[in-house]
Design an enzyme around this catalytic site. Sequence first.
Site, PDB file in Angstrom:
ATOM      1  N   GLY A  10      12.776   0.032   3.972  1.00 10.96           N
ATOM      2  CA  GLY A  10      12.299  -0.287   2.979  1.00 10.96           C
ATOM      3  C   GLY A  10      13.409   1.137   2.276  1.00 10.96           C
ATOM      4  CB  SER A  11      14.585   1.065  -1.387  1.00 10.28           C
ATOM      5  OG  SER A  11      13.562   2.538  -1.853  1.00 10.28           O
ATOM      6  CB  THR A  12      17.668   5.389  -0.142  1.00  5.63           C
ATOM      7  OG1 THR A  12      17.917   4.125   1.097  1.00  5.63           O
ATOM      8  CG2 THR A  12      17.376   7.099   0.481  1.00  5.63           C
ATOM      9  N   GLY A  15      11.486   5.686   1.485  1.00  6.83           N
ATOM     10  CA  GLY A  15      11.539   6.289   2.335  1.00  6.83           C
ATOM     11  C   GLY A  15      11.506   7.779   2.007  1.00  6.83           C
ATOM     12  CD  GLU A  33      16.083  -0.937   8.630  1.00  6.67           C
ATOM     13  OE1 GLU A  33      16.974  -0.286   8.271  1.00  6.67           O
ATOM     14  OE2 GLU A  33      15.214  -2.243   8.952  1.00  6.67           O
TER      15      GLU A  33
END
Length: 258
Positions: A10-12, A15, A33
Site C-alpha cells: 500500500g502507501s508509504t 506502511g 511493499e
Amino acid sequence: MDVRAISFTGSTRAGSLIQTAAAQSNMKNVILELGGKSPAIIFDDADLESAASKTANSIQWNSGQVCMANSRIYVQDTIAEKFLRLFNIAFGSIQQGNPLNPTTNHGPMADDIQFKAVQRYIASGKDSGTLTMGGGSKDGFVEPTVFTDVPQDAKIMKEEIFGPVVNICIFQTEEEALEKANDTEYGLYAAVFTKDLNRAMRFAKGLEAGTVGVNCTSPVTGHDLSFGGWKSSGVGREGLLDSISAFLEQKSVLIKIE
C-alpha cells in the site's frame, strides 16, 4: 499479540503507521511493499518506438494506479522531440470505459478520494511545469496526462500521484541522468533503454531501486526473483522463496557429543 508477521502492500504513509504499531506491540516481522516514483531513462541509441510504447504502457496500465509505474521519464536531449511525439501517440491511444468491457483499457480511478487527489496533482503540475497532453478529468476518469519542463523539486516530481500522469524531462549526460533518477525518496523500480550493454550494466548497478529493467519497464518483473523496494518504497522482499521465508523463523541447534 498473537500475530507475529505482517505483509502489507500500500502507501508509504500507511506502511509507516503499520511499522510503528508493530514495533510498539510485539516486534512483529513486517514486510512492506510501498509507493514508488519510478524513473525510466531513454538514451539516444535506444529503440525509440519500443521505448515509447513500453513506457507509455507502464504509466497507463491500470490507469496509472500501479506503485511501480514509470511516472518520471528522462530522455536524452538529442532525441527528446522524436521520443515525445512517439510517446504521446502511444499514451493517448486508449479505449476509456467500463473496466468489465473487454475492449476497455483505461478505467476510472479507484474511488472518488483518489480521483480528487489526482486532480489536485494535475492542478499543481500546471503551476510548476508545462502541460503538453491531457489534463482533463470527468466522472472518475483521468485523461493520460504529460508534463514537461518540471523542476526536480516540484510536488508532482517528488510525490506519488497514482494516476496516469507522467513527467518527461531532458538530460544531456549519463551522470546527470543517474543523479536525477536517484533524486527521490522512493526506490521500487527503475528502467534504462540503451543498446550499449556496458552503459546498461553501469545503470543497473547505479540506480537505487529494488528492480531495474533494461530495455523493458514495469509491469515486467521476474516472478522467480526477489521483489521489493529501497528507501521508502519498502522493507523486505517478496517472491516465490522470499515470501515463504518472511513467515519462517531460523533456529540454530548446538549439540555437544560426549
